[in-house]
Design a protein around this motif. Sequence first.
Motif, short mmCIF file in Angstrom:
data_model
loop_
_atom_site.label_atom_id
_atom_site.label_comp_id
_atom_site.label_asym_id
_atom_site.label_seq_id
_atom_site.Cartn_x
_atom_site.Cartn_y
_atom_site.Cartn_z
N ALA A 101 0.84 -1.20 0.00
CA ALA A 101 0.00 0.00 0.00
C ALA A 101 0.87 1.25 0.00
CB ALA A 101 -0.93 -0.01 1.20
N ILE A 102 1.95 1.25 0.77
CA ILE A 102 2.87 2.39 0.79
C ILE A 102 3.52 2.56 -0.57
CG2 ILE A 102 5.03 3.21 1.78
CD1 ILE A 102 4.14 1.85 4.41
N TRP A 119 3.95 5.80 -5.47
CA TRP A 119 4.00 5.91 -6.92
C TRP A 119 2.87 6.77 -7.47
CZ3 TRP A 119 7.55 5.50 -10.38
CH2 TRP A 119 8.68 4.73 -10.10
N LEU A 120 1.71 6.72 -6.84
CA LEU A 120 0.62 7.60 -7.25
C LEU A 120 1.00 9.06 -7.04
CD1 LEU A 120 -2.56 5.70 -6.05
CD2 LEU A 120 -1.79 6.10 -8.39
N VAL A 121 1.66 9.34 -5.93
CA VAL A 121 2.10 10.71 -5.68
C VAL A 121 3.12 11.11 -6.74
CG1 VAL A 121 3.42 12.16 -4.09
CG2 VAL A 121 1.57 10.72 -3.23
N PHE A 122 4.08 10.25 -7.02
CA PHE A 122 5.12 10.57 -8.00
C PHE A 122 4.57 10.74 -9.40
CE2 PHE A 122 8.31 8.38 -5.11
CZ PHE A 122 8.74 9.58 -4.59
N ILE A 135 3.24 15.18 -8.67
CA ILE A 135 4.47 15.92 -8.93
C ILE A 135 4.61 16.39 -10.38
CG2 ILE A 135 6.98 15.71 -8.91
CD1 ILE A 135 6.71 14.07 -6.38
N PRO A 136 4.31 15.60 -11.42
CA PRO A 136 4.52 16.09 -12.80
C PRO A 136 3.80 17.38 -13.15
CG PRO A 136 4.28 13.73 -12.82
CD PRO A 136 3.97 14.17 -11.42
#
Length: 55
Positions: A11-12, A17-20, A24-25
């Motif tokens: 889950a972490i 990866w969802l945040v990245f 961020i983009p």
Amino acid sequence: MPQLNPSPWFAILIFSWLVFLIVIPPKVVNHVFPYEPTAQSVEKPTHAPWHWPWY
């Protein structure tokens, strides 16, 4: 062996990866430079020959 339990770490991993990939983009792409770059002159600078005192 608790290290092999993938439930909290998976889950972490997915959340990070969802945040990245989602958060961020757009922030990077929408970055605005504080000034517009100016074009440099086309003429080449002339260099004076260097005379070495010991040569």
